[in-house]
Design a protein around this motif. Structure first.
Motif, PDB file in Angstrom:
ATOM      1  N   VAL A 135     -15.393  -0.488 -15.415  1.00 25.25           N
ATOM      2  CA  VAL A 135     -15.965   0.265 -14.292  1.00 25.25           C
ATOM      3  C   VAL A 135     -17.173   1.064 -14.775  1.00 25.25           C
ATOM      4  CG1 VAL A 135     -15.525   2.000 -12.529  1.00 25.25           C
ATOM      5  CG2 VAL A 135     -13.708   0.413 -13.191  1.00 25.25           C
ATOM      6  N   ASP A 136     -17.024   1.748 -15.912  1.00 28.49           N
ATOM      7  CA  ASP A 136     -18.144   2.513 -16.470  1.00 28.49           C
ATOM      8  C   ASP A 136     -19.314   1.595 -16.821  1.00 28.49           C
ATOM      9  OD1 ASP A 136     -17.144   5.091 -16.343  1.00 28.49           O
ATOM     10  OD2 ASP A 136     -16.043   4.886 -18.211  1.00 28.49           O
ATOM     11  N   ILE A 137     -18.979   0.456 -17.412  1.00 28.90           N
ATOM     12  CA  ILE A 137     -20.040  -0.492 -17.787  1.00 28.90           C
ATOM     13  C   ILE A 137     -20.778  -0.970 -16.540  1.00 28.90           C
ATOM     14  CG2 ILE A 137     -20.493  -2.737 -18.839  1.00 28.90           C
ATOM     15  CD1 ILE A 137     -17.985  -2.210 -20.596  1.00 28.90           C
ATOM     16  N   ALA A 138     -20.038  -1.223 -15.459  1.00 27.42           N
ATOM     17  CA  ALA A 138     -20.669  -1.656 -14.204  1.00 27.42           C
ATOM     18  C   ALA A 138     -21.636  -0.590 -13.690  1.00 27.42           C
ATOM     19  CB  ALA A 138     -19.597  -1.947 -13.159  1.00 27.42           C
ATOM     20  N   ILE A 139     -21.257   0.684 -13.801  1.00 22.55           N
ATOM     21  CA  ILE A 139     -22.127   1.777 -13.355  1.00 22.55           C
ATOM     22  C   ILE A 139     -23.434   1.776 -14.144  1.00 22.55           C
ATOM     23  CG2 ILE A 139     -22.363   4.293 -13.282  1.00 22.55           C
ATOM     24  CD1 ILE A 139     -19.292   4.398 -12.822  1.00 22.55           C
ATOM     25  N   ASN A 140     -23.322   1.640 -15.470  1.00 24.98           N
ATOM     26  CA  ASN A 140     -24.521   1.671 -16.306  1.00 24.98           C
ATOM     27  C   ASN A 140     -25.373   0.413 -16.128  1.00 24.98           C
ATOM     28  OD1 ASN A 140     -24.030   4.212 -17.458  1.00 24.98           O
ATOM     29  ND2 ASN A 140     -22.578   3.332 -18.898  1.00 24.98           N
ATOM     30  N   LEU A 141     -24.711  -0.730 -15.971  1.00 28.97           N
ATOM     31  CA  LEU A 141     -25.474  -1.959 -15.700  1.00 28.97           C
ATOM     32  C   LEU A 141     -26.243  -1.834 -14.395  1.00 28.97           C
ATOM     33  CD1 LEU A 141     -22.960  -4.759 -16.771  1.00 28.97           C
ATOM     34  CD2 LEU A 141     -25.238  -4.386 -17.726  1.00 28.97           C
ATOM     35  N   SER A 142     -25.623  -1.179 -13.406  1.00 27.87           N
ATOM     36  CA  SER A 142     -26.297  -0.970 -12.123  1.00 27.87           C
ATOM     37  C   SER A 142     -27.606  -0.213 -12.311  1.00 27.87           C
ATOM     38  CB  SER A 142     -25.372  -0.194 -11.184  1.00 27.87           C
ATOM     39  OG  SER A 142     -26.094   0.467 -10.179  1.00 27.87           O
ATOM     40  N   SER A 143     -27.549   0.864 -13.091  1.00 26.05           N
ATOM     41  CA  SER A 143     -28.762   1.674 -13.315  1.00 26.05           C
ATOM     42  C   SER A 143     -29.852   0.863 -14.007  1.00 26.05           C
ATOM     43  CB  SER A 143     -28.410   2.907 -14.155  1.00 26.05           C
ATOM     44  OG  SER A 143     -27.494   3.724 -13.476  1.00 26.05           O
ATOM     45  N   VAL A 144     -29.440   0.073 -15.010  1.00 23.63           N
ATOM     46  CA  VAL A 144     -30.430  -0.734 -15.738  1.00 23.63           C
ATOM     47  C   VAL A 144     -31.025  -1.814 -14.824  1.00 23.63           C
ATOM     48  CG1 VAL A 144     -30.735  -2.372 -17.627  1.00 23.63           C
ATOM     49  CG2 VAL A 144     -29.417  -0.291 -17.994  1.00 23.63           C
ATOM     50  N   TYR A 145     -30.174  -2.477 -14.046  1.00 18.22           N
ATOM     51  CA  TYR A 145     -30.681  -3.503 -13.118  1.00 18.22           C
ATOM     52  C   TYR A 145     -31.651  -2.891 -12.111  1.00 18.22           C
ATOM     53  CZ  TYR A 145     -27.284  -6.965 -14.774  1.00 18.22           C
ATOM     54  OH  TYR A 145     -26.573  -7.855 -15.529  1.00 18.22           O
ATOM     55  N   ARG A 146     -31.357  -1.655 -11.676  1.00 13.06           N
ATOM     56  CA  ARG A 146     -32.243  -0.998 -10.702  1.00 13.06           C
ATOM     57  C   ARG A 146     -33.621  -0.753 -11.324  1.00 13.06           C
ATOM     58  NH1 ARG A 146     -29.510   3.779  -9.411  1.00 13.06           N
ATOM     59  NH2 ARG A 146     -27.961   2.302  -8.651  1.00 13.06           N
ATOM     60  N   ASP A 147     -33.612  -0.299 -12.586  1.00 15.54           N
ATOM     61  CA  ASP A 147     -34.872  -0.025 -13.254  1.00 15.54           C
ATOM     62  C   ASP A 147     -35.626  -1.311 -13.606  1.00 15.54           C
ATOM     63  OD1 ASP A 147     -34.835   2.852 -13.323  1.00 15.54           O
ATOM     64  OD2 ASP A 147     -33.215   2.709 -14.771  1.00 15.54           O
ATOM     65  N   LEU A 148     -34.885  -2.416 -13.781  1.00 10.41           N
ATOM     66  CA  LEU A 148     -35.531  -3.710 -14.031  1.00 10.41           C
ATOM     67  C   LEU A 148     -35.863  -4.436 -12.731  1.00 10.41           C
ATOM     68  CD1 LEU A 148     -33.353  -4.949 -17.050  1.00 10.41           C
ATOM     69  CD2 LEU A 148     -35.718  -4.138 -17.131  1.00 10.41           C
ATOM     70  N   ASN A 149     -35.661  -3.723 -11.601  1.00 10.99           N
ATOM     71  CA  ASN A 149     -35.981  -4.270 -10.269  1.00 10.99           C
ATOM     72  C   ASN A 149     -35.205  -5.556  -9.977  1.00 10.99           C
ATOM     73  OD1 ASN A 149     -37.225  -4.198  -7.774  1.00 10.99           O
ATOM     74  ND2 ASN A 149     -39.007  -5.382  -8.457  1.00 10.99           N
ATOM     75  N   LYS A 150     -33.887  -5.472 -10.180  1.00 11.60           N
ATOM     76  CA  LYS A 150     -32.997  -6.592  -9.876  1.00 11.60           C
ATOM     77  C   LYS A 150     -31.928  -6.099  -8.898  1.00 11.60           C
ATOM     78  CE  LYS A 150     -33.652  -9.011 -14.278  1.00 11.60           C
ATOM     79  NZ  LYS A 150     -32.969  -9.620 -15.447  1.00 11.60           N
ATOM     80  N   PRO A 151     -32.295  -5.930  -7.611  1.00 12.44           N
ATOM     81  CA  PRO A 151     -31.387  -5.308  -6.643  1.00 12.44           C
ATOM     82  C   PRO A 151     -30.099  -6.092  -6.412  1.00 12.44           C
ATOM     83  CG  PRO A 151     -33.327  -6.220  -5.544  1.00 12.44           C
ATOM     84  CD  PRO A 151     -33.599  -6.271  -7.004  1.00 12.44           C
ATOM     85  N   LYS A 152     -30.164  -7.433  -6.452  1.00 18.48           N
ATOM     86  CA  LYS A 152     -28.944  -8.216  -6.220  1.00 18.48           C
ATOM     87  C   LYS A 152     -27.914  -7.958  -7.317  1.00 18.48           C
ATOM     88  CE  LYS A 152     -31.041 -12.035  -3.603  1.00 18.48           C
ATOM     89  NZ  LYS A 152     -31.297 -13.496  -3.581  1.00 18.48           N
ATOM     90  N   GLU A 153     -28.369  -7.986  -8.568  1.00 19.24           N
ATOM     91  CA  GLU A 153     -27.466  -7.723  -9.692  1.00 19.24           C
ATOM     92  C   GLU A 153     -26.948  -6.289  -9.649  1.00 19.24           C
ATOM     93  OE1 GLU A 153     -30.341  -9.138  -9.816  1.00 19.24           O
ATOM     94  OE2 GLU A 153     -30.313 -10.948 -11.078  1.00 19.24           O
TER      95      GLU A 153
END
Length: 635
Positions: free
Chosen positions: A249-267
């Motif tokens: 769950v924590d990893i998913a939260i952090n991956l979300s932030s990184v995907y947002r900054d890499l402009n990958k909204p679907k991921e």
């Protein structure tokens, strides 16, 4: 002959009992544990099996069942006078409360484990575990200074006792998280790397998942998104190997932030939805709040402000319920940014003010200084432990080998190490003083200027909105407020720059500065202003902290006299009496009731500044009589 046979029979029975005892071992699987608990006598092995079974219930998120088993464990442990069983019971209930976000409850249980380690011989490993858990919960509750003290003590025990493995959560990870909050990212990474080395050696895949996840989060904040993604992917791989769903769950939260900054909204959205499902399934309250916070930011990035506000407020509700000040601050800041983007500057300003108060309550200037001192003390003590270990090893070697040459070589080596240590300790002391000064300046700039700039920015937006709505009178009021804030900010910055300039360390420069401040005010109100000093006072050199606090105390006293005293004469006196220095601001005005104004922030700040330099502040006045504010301190 009979006696001999009896002895043989006795030893036969004894050996048989030993063999049976050796065959009784605590099984690993849940089903085997249930069978073992059903058939075994209630002895020490039974307590161990009961604890293991309860831990499996915690891992399966069956918290009620785990708590019930832990209570039974405590009752049996008390009957058998088994301290280890009691420790396991409190430890279990602490973990159960922690993962459910019940931090106060968890802290109570973990403190009981720590008390047990101090009152019984449970060993260094149990003490290290208890210290880490207490420090972790204090950190999560926002008490980072106290939390750091416990985790550094845990690290000290682990290194001093050379424990074969870390017990429970990693104190290195928690120390790193606290240093990260202070903005000391290099120190944080050092502790994270130490944690990785230990966990790799232990093949602790659960622990490796946790630490790689935290490093990924830190790198993401530093905008090193590709490196962050690499660590987070490693974390996810380790979590899958260990079947550690909670950390996913924590990893998913952090991956979300990184995907947002890499402009990958679907991921981004996919990671959050997966995390939300797992958090709800496992009843992970704290993580669910973080998921909602990230969902709010995701929908903000998609300009879906209604959904963004809904998720952010859901997150805020959770963090208020569990008492996490740190995460409340994050959410208020996120709300502030959302309202700015939405154009609602009034609500943006209100959320900014709350976020600022929470930030100030988490890390005050004095708190940072004390944490720096604590950190340097810990590092110094660690060096001292290393010296002691070298001395012990030298003594052992000299006993084994009596050759004078080798003994002399070791003595020389120890002398060199001691000299290096003394030099390093002096460097640490100078570094600590430098850090304290830097933190003080940074805190002053942050408190006096940062919040004012944020307010000016928000008020400017609100002014534009009022002008657009054809409300010129309200806009004019806002412009006046902006002008006043800007003037105060410039004055504060000027005070800070003047204070830290080493050329202004004499009392004579302090007098000049105060005269420059007070003279125009006195002339505008037609007040006679007089400064009286001793010759020996003017040549006095003041340390930075004393100079700053004396200046601000006298400035505030003068400001109050000009505003409220209705005086025609104000005297400022600097005197020396034996080893004591006295600074007084005296006016012939209307006076005031000291008790009635004692709760004002201005007077509170003056008293606090006096305490910082080891002095006392006396305020003497009555209605209808003159007033005197007197500062006494020693150098």
């Amino acid at each position: 002959m009979k006696k001999s046979c009896l002895l043989v029979g006795f030893f036969g029975i004894l050996l048989g009992a030993v063999a049976v005892a050796q065959k009784r071992t605590v099984p690993q699987s849940a089903d085997s544990l249930v069978q073992f608990l059903t058939t075994s006598p209630k002895d020490t092995l039974y307590l161990q099996a009961l604890a293991d079974y309860a831990w499996k219930k915690v891992d399966a998120s069956e918290y009620k069942a785990a708590d019930s088993l832990a209570k039974v464990l405590l009752t049996l442990a008390q009957q058998l006078k088994n301290k280890k069983g009691a420790f396991d019971s409190y430890d279990l209930r602490g973990r159960s409360a922690y993962v459910q976000g019940k931090y106060s409850e968890a802290l109570d249980f973990y403190k009981k484990t720590l008390q047990l380690t101090k009152s019984s011989s449970l060993g260094a490993s149990s003490q290290q575990r208890a210290l880490t858990n207490v420090g972790m919960i204090l950190h999560l509750m926002g008490n980072n200074e106290e939390g750091l003290k416990y985790v550094l003590e845990s690290i000290k025990i682990f290194e001093r006792e050379r424990l074969p493995k870390l017990s429970g959560s990693s104190p290195y990870d928690i120390a790193a998280a606290i240093y990260h909050l202070q903005g000391k990212n290099e120190v944080a990474l050092k502790y994270f790397q130490q944690s990785l080395e230990i966990k790799t050696k232990e093949k602790n895949y659960r622990g490796l998942a946790v630490t790689n996840n935290r490093i990924g989060s830190l790198l993401a904040e530093q905008k090193e998104y590709q490196r962050a993604l690499s660590y987070l992917q490693k974390a996810d791989s380790y979590a899958q190997q260990a079947n550690y769903e909670a950390i996913m769950v924590d990893i998913a939260i952090n991956l979300s932030s990184v995907y947002r900054d890499l402009n990958k909204p679907k991921e981004d959205l996919a990671a959050l939805k997966k995390g939300e499902e797992s958090a709800k399934k496992l009843h992970l309250t704290h993580q669910l709040g973080a998921i909602y916070g990230n969902l709010g930011q995701y929908y903000q990035s998609q300009k879906q402000f209604e959904k963004a506000e809904m998720y952010l407020k859901d997150a805020l509700s959770i963090f208020k319920e569990i008492g996490s000040l740190e995460y409340q601050g994050y959410i208020y800041q996120a709300l502030r940014e959302m309202f700015v983007e939405k154009g609602d500057y009034k609500q943006a300003y209100e959320n900014q003010q709350v976020a600022q108060k929470l930030s100030d309550s988490l890390f005050s200037q004095q708190q940072k200084a004390r944490m720096d001192e604590l950190s340097m003390k810990f590092e110094t003590e660690r060096k001292e432990q290393q010296i002691k270990l070298l001395q012990k090893e030298s003594e052992l070697q000299s006993q084994q080998n009596r050759l004078w040459l080798i003994g002399g070589g070791l003595a020389l080596l120890l002398a060199l190490v001691s000299i290096v240590f003394v030099i390093n300790r002096a460097k640490y002391r100078r570094l600590r003083e430098s850090l304290q000064l830097r933190n003080k300046i940074a805190a002053d700039l942050h408190d006096e200027i940062g919040s004012t700039l944020s307010s000016i920015s928000l008020l400017s937006g609100l002014t534009q909105k009022q002008l657009a709505a054809n409300q010129p009178q309200k806009a004019e009021q806002m412009v006046g407020k902006i002008s006043e804030d800007a003037r105060q900010m410039l004055e504060s910055m000027d005070d800070i720059v003047w204070t830290i300039n080493p050329r202004n360390d004499s009392m004579q420069h302090l007098f000049t500065r105060l005269r420059e401040y007070a003279k125009p005010l006195a002339e505008s109100k037609e007040i006679t202003l007089d400064f009286a000093t001793d010759a020996q006072v003017e040549s006095l050199s003041l340390p930075l902290q004393v100079r700053q606090n004396v200046y601000l105390i006298v400035k505030e006293a003068l400001n109050n006299a000009f505003k409220y005293a209705q005086a025609s004469q104000i005297n400022v006196e600097f005197r020396r009496q034996n080893d004591e220095w006295n600074v007084a601001v005296i006016d012939n005005g209307v006076g005031f009731d000291v008790e009635a104004v004692n709760t004002r922030n201005g007077l509170k700040n003056m008293k606090k500044r006096a305490e910082e330099i080891g002095g006392t502040l006396l305020i003497m006045s009555q209605e209808g009589q003159k007033s005197e504010v007197k500062l006494q301190f020693n150098l």
